[in-house]
Design an enzyme around this catalytic site. Structure first.
Site, PDB file in Angstrom:
ATOM      1  N   TYR A 144      74.858  54.470 -51.616  1.00  0.00           N
ATOM      2  CA  TYR A 144      76.014  53.579 -51.660  1.00  0.00           C
ATOM      3  C   TYR A 144      75.617  52.235 -51.073  1.00  0.00           C
ATOM      4  CZ  TYR A 144      80.744  51.812 -50.727  1.00  0.00           C
ATOM      5  OH  TYR A 144      81.895  51.059 -50.696  1.00  0.00           O
ATOM      6  N   ASP A 239      68.541  48.863 -47.694  1.00  0.00           N
ATOM      7  CA  ASP A 239      69.917  48.762 -47.222  1.00  0.00           C
ATOM      8  C   ASP A 239      69.976  49.533 -45.906  1.00  0.00           C
ATOM      9  OD1 ASP A 239      72.562  49.152 -46.600  1.00  0.00           O
ATOM     10  OD2 ASP A 239      73.218  49.425 -48.674  1.00  0.00           O
ATOM     11  N   LYS A 267      77.326  47.101 -39.705  1.00  0.00           N
ATOM     12  CA  LYS A 267      77.681  48.072 -38.658  1.00  0.00           C
ATOM     13  C   LYS A 267      77.183  47.686 -37.260  1.00  0.00           C
ATOM     14  CE  LYS A 267      78.347  51.613 -42.102  1.00  0.00           C
ATOM     15  NZ  LYS A 267      79.697  52.027 -42.353  1.00  0.00           N
TER      16      LYS A 267
HETATM   17  N1  HOZ Z   1      82.076  53.281 -46.603  1.00  0.00           N
HETATM   18  C1  HOZ Z   1      82.255  53.806 -45.291  1.00  0.00           C
HETATM   19  C2  HOZ Z   1      81.477  55.036 -45.073  1.00  0.00           C
HETATM   20  N2  HOZ Z   1      80.216  55.123 -45.626  1.00  0.00           N
HETATM   21  C3  HOZ Z   1      83.686  54.082 -44.991  1.00  0.00           C
HETATM   22  C4  HOZ Z   1      84.267  52.971 -44.277  1.00  0.00           C
HETATM   23  C5  HOZ Z   1      85.659  53.224 -43.740  1.00  0.00           C
HETATM   24  O1  HOZ Z   1      86.444  53.923 -44.332  1.00  0.00           O
HETATM   25  O2  HOZ Z   1      85.938  52.683 -42.690  1.00  0.00           O
END
Ligand code: HOZ
Length: 425
Positions: A144, A239, A267
């Site tokens: 992702y 990534d 993050k």
């Molecule tokens: N895309 C995030 C986890 N891989 C989720 C982010 C969220 O819901 O805060």
């Protein structure tokens, strides 16, 4: 199970926000529950609006490597807030954070601060295309890289959780330059390069896949990607939104000893505030405006509060490198406990302080083996953990994050609860 206040808030929120949330996985649909609404968090604990305390293994999906509300970070942020929230002009803090990131990740010779991982990846790809003059991108099934149009192809995270790895609303033309290979399978990469090699601008990968659950790279996989991309004058993009400053001070590139051409961070880099980064070899980054003709901009980019949180977080990690061994050790304890409790009914993957318990007897090495997991069993496991005060990812396909704030007592308690949960299967 969500308490009375969480239920009421969820009901109201559903009227005004799609699914009641601002990011799909938070809706707990993948675990057949309604979400708990969070009021506050401190250290390893998170508290919902009904007054329940949980040991938190979501850690805001990764940023919380130091636990929640670390005093030094909060104090610095408070001070930054008192000086103004945004200027839309250059600040010293941006320079300090950029230097700190470069010191920890020397492959990022030049970098740009942005606001989210999605934005950083989208911009990194634009820079890769601008630099190489090629259009195609190669990604891996189950990885992702945010929700930009061209990357919602066989995507992980919420897209996988919701069973929509290919999103509606993305015109076919937007993804015709996206090639998809199998993670941990270099034959699938070579085949695509043999066919399209001269048009592939970059290979983008999560060095440790962590959005189809945690799937570490097989021995030699990243090395081969480095070699193939070099051979075809294509770029390698890591990534590291999840792995950056988590696997090691210098991220997965330090942990595995591979130097990518471009890196994307998010993050932890923002210490819990909205901040992300893309950067890499200087000659590549020089294509970005105003130096070059690849355009990218943002009012809140390099925001003074976000950069402050990032600086303090990275400084703490830099000053305390022992954190990494400790959190890896704690994670290994949880892994052993899960393997002992569930036996061959599960596959437990770990990379540093990232972990996933897959409810499958198969070894999980890629997208196909990840989706062989029994998501109903995961939902049952999730519910049992939550009932017993353990807040873990509300989806089989998200990672478990262990932080410096998790105490030995937290880990022991969690191991006991995993054992109790397994007895109910
Ligand atoms: N895309 C995030 C986890 N891989 C989720 C982010 C969220 O819901 O805060």
């Amino acid at each position: 199970m969500a308490g009375v206040k969480s239920e009421a808030l969820f009901k109201n929120s559903m009227e005004i926000m799609p699914g009641g949330v601002n990011s799909p996985v938070r809706a707990f649909r993948a675990v057949n529950q309604n979400p708990v609404f969070i009021e506050k968090a401190k250290g390893s604990k998170i508290y919902d609006v009904d007054g329940n305390e949980y040991i938190d293994y979501v850690c805001s999906w990764g940023p919380g490597i130091l636990g929640h509300a670390r005093e030094r970070v909060i104090d610095a942020v408070k001070e930054a807030c008192s000086k103004g929230l945004t200027f839309g002009a250059p600040t010293e803090k941006e320079y300090i954070l950029a230097c700190l990131i470069q010191e920890l990740m020397p492959s990022m010779e030049m970098l740009r601060l942005v606001n989210s991982g999605t934005e950083a990846v989208m911009s990194a790809i634009r820079a890769a295309r601008g630099y190489t003059g090629r259009d195609k991108i190669l990604k891996f099934a189950g990885c992702y890289h945010g929700h930009s149009d061209g990357l919602l192809v066989k995507a992980g995270s919420g897209a996988l959780t919701q069973s929509v790895p290919d999103s509606l609303g993305v015109p076919a033309g937007y993804t015709e330059n996206t090639l998809v290979a199998e993670y941990n399978n270099t034959t699938s990469v070579k085949e695509l390069f043999e066919k399209y090699g001269s048009s592939i601008a970059a290979v983008i990968t999560e060095p440790v896949a962590a959005n189809m659950g945690v799937v570490p790279p097989a021995a030699g996989f990243l090395e081969e990607l480095r070699q193939i991309t070099k051979e075809y004058n294509s770029l390698l993009i890591f990534d590291e939104v999840i792995t950056g400053f988590r696997l090691a001070k210098g991220g997965a590139q330090e942990y595995f000893g591979i130097k990518p051409d471009i890196t994307v961070l998010g993050k932890i880099a923002g210490g819990g505030m909205p901040l992300a980064v893309y950067g890499g070899r200087k000659e590549i980054m020089e294509v970005v405006a105003p130096l070059g003709s690849v355009y990218q901009a943002g009012t809140l980019s390099g925001n003074p509060v976000a950069t402050t949180a990032g600086i303090e977080t990275l400084r703490i990690l830099k000053e305390n490198p022992g954190i990494y061994k400790e959190i890896e050790k704690k994670t290994a304890k949880l892994k052993t406990a899960a393997e002992k409790a569930f036996g061959s009914n599960v596959c437990v993957n770990q990379a540093g302080s990232l972990m996933s318990i897959f409810f499958t007897e198969k070894k999980v090495t890629d997208y196909t083996s990840a989706v062989s997991s029994d998501t109903l069993k995961y939902a049952k496991y999730f519910g049992l953990m939550l009932e017993n005060g353990i807040y873990t990812a509300p989806s089989q396909f998200e990672a478990m994050f262990i932080s410096d704030a998790h105490t030995d007592g937290d880990i022991e308690k969690t191991c006991d609860i995993i054992k109790q949960a397994a007895e109910l299967f």
